[in-house]
Design a protein around this motif. Structure first.
Motif, PDB file in Angstrom:
ATOM      1  N   GLU A 178     -26.122  25.723   7.935  1.00 33.97           N
ATOM      2  CA  GLU A 178     -26.832  24.444   7.882  1.00 33.97           C
ATOM      3  C   GLU A 178     -27.608  24.140   9.166  1.00 33.97           C
ATOM      4  N   ALA A 179     -27.280  24.848  10.259  1.00 30.55           N
ATOM      5  CA  ALA A 179     -27.913  24.554  11.548  1.00 30.55           C
ATOM      6  C   ALA A 179     -28.332  25.849  12.237  1.00 30.55           C
ATOM      7  N   ILE A 180     -29.402  25.768  12.997  1.00 34.45           N
ATOM      8  CA  ILE A 180     -29.871  26.915  13.777  1.00 34.45           C
ATOM      9  C   ILE A 180     -28.956  27.052  14.989  1.00 34.45           C
ATOM     10  N   PRO A 181     -28.316  28.223  15.155  1.00 35.03           N
ATOM     11  CA  PRO A 181     -27.410  28.382  16.300  1.00 35.03           C
ATOM     12  C   PRO A 181     -28.172  28.483  17.626  1.00 35.03           C
ATOM     13  N   THR A 182     -27.515  28.096  18.700  1.00 34.32           N
ATOM     14  CA  THR A 182     -28.076  28.297  20.036  1.00 34.32           C
ATOM     15  C   THR A 182     -27.991  29.784  20.368  1.00 34.32           C
ATOM     16  N   ARG A 183     -28.669  30.194  21.418  1.00 34.71           N
ATOM     17  CA  ARG A 183     -28.577  31.593  21.845  1.00 34.71           C
ATOM     18  C   ARG A 183     -27.137  31.978  22.162  1.00 34.71           C
ATOM     19  N   GLY A 184     -26.459  31.133  22.907  1.00 32.19           N
ATOM     20  CA  GLY A 184     -25.065  31.420  23.270  1.00 32.19           C
ATOM     21  C   GLY A 184     -24.175  31.544  22.052  1.00 32.19           C
ATOM     22  N   SER A 185     -24.327  30.638  21.118  1.00 37.15           N
ATOM     23  CA  SER A 185     -23.547  30.678  19.882  1.00 37.15           C
ATOM     24  C   SER A 185     -23.884  31.938  19.087  1.00 37.15           C
ATOM     25  N   ALA A 186     -25.156  32.286  19.016  1.00 39.30           N
ATOM     26  CA  ALA A 186     -25.577  33.485  18.286  1.00 39.30           C
ATOM     27  C   ALA A 186     -24.940  34.734  18.897  1.00 39.30           C
TER      28      ALA A 186
END
Length: 116
Positions: free
Chosen positions: A92-100
């Motif tokens: 549902e949400a675009i992940p941040t770079r860190g989360s990705a």
């Protein structure tokens, strides 16, 4: 939304120019693709590169994956890359770079010989 995260480590500095050519072509093809919501690339440590794409649905992502530039790049992966990993999921949400990057730890490790 269909989310795809990839990580590729280039074999060495001599392979970097060829990788950049294929990556640039794939990015341009992705940007022109129907159904793309978000496309982001970044360099990690050393010769590691990441891609995060978000699509309206998996079908539209697969149309891009089967496109000319991306197919050629995938076939070159075994020559250019030391390792490759990917993760694809519905979100549902675009992940941040860190989360990705953290999520990729659970991604599929690719047998690079399947592409060459």
């Amino acid at each position: 939304m269909h989310i795809s995260i990839t990580r590729l480590e280039v074999k060495g500095i001599l392979w970097l120019p060829l990788f950049m050519i294929h990556a640039s072509r794939s990015v341009r093809e992705g940007q022109a693709s129907n159904g793309l919501i978000h496309l982001e690339t970044w360099k990690g440590k050393g010769l590691v590169f990441h891609t995060l794409t978000v699509w309206e649905d998996e079908r539209k992502k697969l149309a891009f994956v089967r496109g000319k530039a991306h197919l050629i790049a995938m076939k070159m992966t075994s020559k250019m890359a030391r390792s490759a990993r990917s993760l694809h999921y519905e979100g549902e949400a675009i992940p941040t770079r860190g989360s990705a990057e953290r999520q990729l730890e659970f991604g599929k490790i690719h047998d690079l010989h399947q592409y060459g």
